[in-house]
Design an enzyme around this catalytic site. Sequence first.
Site, PDB file in Angstrom:
ATOM      1  N   GLY A  53       0.864  -1.178   0.000  1.00  0.00           N
ATOM      2  CA  GLY A  53       0.000   0.000   0.000  1.00  0.00           C
ATOM      3  C   GLY A  53       0.899   1.226   0.000  1.00  0.00           C
ATOM      4  O   GLY A  53       1.834   1.329   0.818  1.00  0.00           O
ATOM      5  N   GLN A 197      -5.420  -9.113  -2.473  1.00  0.00           N
ATOM      6  CA  GLN A 197      -5.515  -8.150  -1.366  1.00  0.00           C
ATOM      7  C   GLN A 197      -6.970  -7.883  -0.967  1.00  0.00           C
ATOM      8  O   GLN A 197      -7.250  -7.542   0.180  1.00  0.00           O
ATOM      9  CB  GLN A 197      -4.859  -6.820  -1.760  1.00  0.00           C
ATOM     10  CG  GLN A 197      -3.344  -6.859  -1.858  1.00  0.00           C
ATOM     11  CD  GLN A 197      -2.860  -7.111  -3.269  1.00  0.00           C
ATOM     12  OE1 GLN A 197      -3.546  -7.762  -4.059  1.00  0.00           O
ATOM     13  NE2 GLN A 197      -1.692  -6.602  -3.608  1.00  0.00           N
ATOM     14  N   ASP A 238      -1.502   4.464  -6.292  1.00  0.00           N
ATOM     15  CA  ASP A 238      -0.072   4.328  -5.962  1.00  0.00           C
ATOM     16  C   ASP A 238       0.730   5.487  -6.502  1.00  0.00           C
ATOM     17  O   ASP A 238       1.824   5.788  -6.010  1.00  0.00           O
ATOM     18  CB  ASP A 238       0.468   3.008  -6.503  1.00  0.00           C
ATOM     19  CG  ASP A 238      -0.165   1.871  -5.733  1.00  0.00           C
ATOM     20  OD1 ASP A 238      -1.300   1.499  -6.066  1.00  0.00           O
ATOM     21  OD2 ASP A 238       0.455   1.408  -4.761  1.00  0.00           O
ATOM     22  N   ASN A 248      -3.075   2.579 -10.237  1.00  0.00           N
ATOM     23  CA  ASN A 248      -3.474   1.791  -9.058  1.00  0.00           C
ATOM     24  C   ASN A 248      -3.360   0.307  -9.414  1.00  0.00           C
ATOM     25  O   ASN A 248      -2.978  -0.048 -10.537  1.00  0.00           O
ATOM     26  CB  ASN A 248      -4.902   2.166  -8.636  1.00  0.00           C
ATOM     27  CG  ASN A 248      -5.276   1.591  -7.282  1.00  0.00           C
ATOM     28  OD1 ASN A 248      -4.514   1.734  -6.319  1.00  0.00           O
ATOM     29  ND2 ASN A 248      -6.405   0.919  -7.188  1.00  0.00           N
TER      30      ASN A 248
HETATM   31  O1  MRU Z   1       0.789  -4.048  -4.499  1.00  0.00           O
HETATM   32  P1  MRU Z   1       0.169  -3.344  -3.339  1.00  0.00           P
HETATM   33  O2  MRU Z   1      -0.640  -4.234  -2.458  1.00  0.00           O
HETATM   34  O3  MRU Z   1       1.175  -2.502  -2.577  1.00  0.00           O
HETATM   35  O4  MRU Z   1      -0.817  -2.324  -4.032  1.00  0.00           O
HETATM   36  C1  MRU Z   1      -1.622  -1.494  -3.243  1.00  0.00           C
HETATM   37  C2  MRU Z   1      -2.623  -0.766  -4.015  1.00  0.00           C
HETATM   38  O5  MRU Z   1      -2.682  -0.808  -5.223  1.00  0.00           O
HETATM   39  C3  MRU Z   1      -3.506   0.128  -3.258  1.00  0.00           C
HETATM   40  O6  MRU Z   1      -4.776   0.141  -3.825  1.00  0.00           O
HETATM   41  C4  MRU Z   1      -2.859   1.486  -3.320  1.00  0.00           C
HETATM   42  O7  MRU Z   1      -1.578   1.479  -2.740  1.00  0.00           O
HETATM   43  C5  MRU Z   1      -3.629   2.520  -2.739  1.00  0.00           C
HETATM   44  S1  MRU Z   1      -3.245   2.573  -1.115  1.00  0.00           S
HETATM   45  C6  MRU Z   1      -3.877   3.201   0.047  1.00  0.00           C
END
Ligand code: MRU
Length: 359
Positions: A53, A197, A238, A248
């Site tokens: 995240g 996730q 992201d 994202n």
């Molecule tokens: O690969 P990840 O689990 O780090 O990706 C996270 C995401 O895509 C979230 O939706 C994004 O970071 C938004 S966070 C609050």
Amino acid sequence: MTGSDDLCSLRWDSSRGMAAIIDQRLLPHALEWCHLDSLEAYCFAIREMQVRGAPLIGVTAAFGLAHALAQDPSDENLANASRALLATRPTAVNLRWALEQVGSVVRDLPVTERAAVAHDKAVTVRKEDIANCERIGNNGLEVLRGIGKSRLDIMTHCNAGWLATVQWGTALAPIYKAHASGIDVHVWVSETRPRNQGTSLTAWELNEAGVPCTVVTDNSCGQLMRQGRVDCVIVGSDRTAANGDVCNKVGTYLKALAAQANNVPFYAALPESTIDWTCRDGAEIPIEERDASEVLSIAGLDASGARREVNLAGAATSALNQAFDVTPAQHVRGLITDYGTFDASEAGLQKMRSVIERG
Ligand code: MRU
């Protein structure tokens, strides 16, 4: 719970002088804390997604750099540790942002003062992340109230809750606020292949908070919108480019297309630290490619409760694993931020900038 110190994704353990994180790879089956005691442990935690995240990656990196400076505050170590942390994951810009927050306050200091100042800055970055996410929650609550329904079915993708930040979350913060204010909210949680996730983190968080939710397969989301069963989509980001393009978790773009085709408002919720003002548009955002094994296998508990990883594909099968996608700004109804809700456009983000500059 979402705003309490008891449950957060990263805390400073003053008795051991170390940051502690929830190892998110074990959720939803086990809630285990893990202490980070070396720069390598910080890099591993980010790269291997013990933490994930965008905002949480940033906060973790801030503590990682402070830890490295406590071992060796030299210019050389500042540069090497920053480089090592920055290389862990390429897409979430909060990582670069947080390293710069710490780097900029220590760079011109005598080496003897660097470790303490870096630690204080990491503590501040963490504290401000909590406050910013709560502001996103309040601003998003106004958006949800504007839909004008006493019962809301909201769709989200990936995990953009308190596990992806420190507390509250980005996309989930308005949902927690709505639930607490008595709106009858139900959340459609898309499973989010390949790391799931949605199933393993978002559904767990929402269940813990008592917010009704239902997991759906990623590819059923368009159908649900077409059936009129979704009032609004809220996702995190992201990295958001200066023209409002939203990067994202992969799969976000398809949801935005389906939302627009079915007149369902689609929002991205993000703090200012997720905006990359140096990226003109989404095409400039680096998209992380992760190992094919994440697509070709899956892990979970078997009937005896033992953790197992199983192969889904034949030995000759290859896979491409792009972890993120870009949703062009034209498909985004608005950006719910810590400074208010703005149009997903260059003009909208410039307006946000002037709000920030006015203080
Ligand atoms: O690969 P990840 O689990 O780090 O990706 C996270 C995401 O895509 C979230 O939706 C994004 O970071 C938004 S966070 C609050």
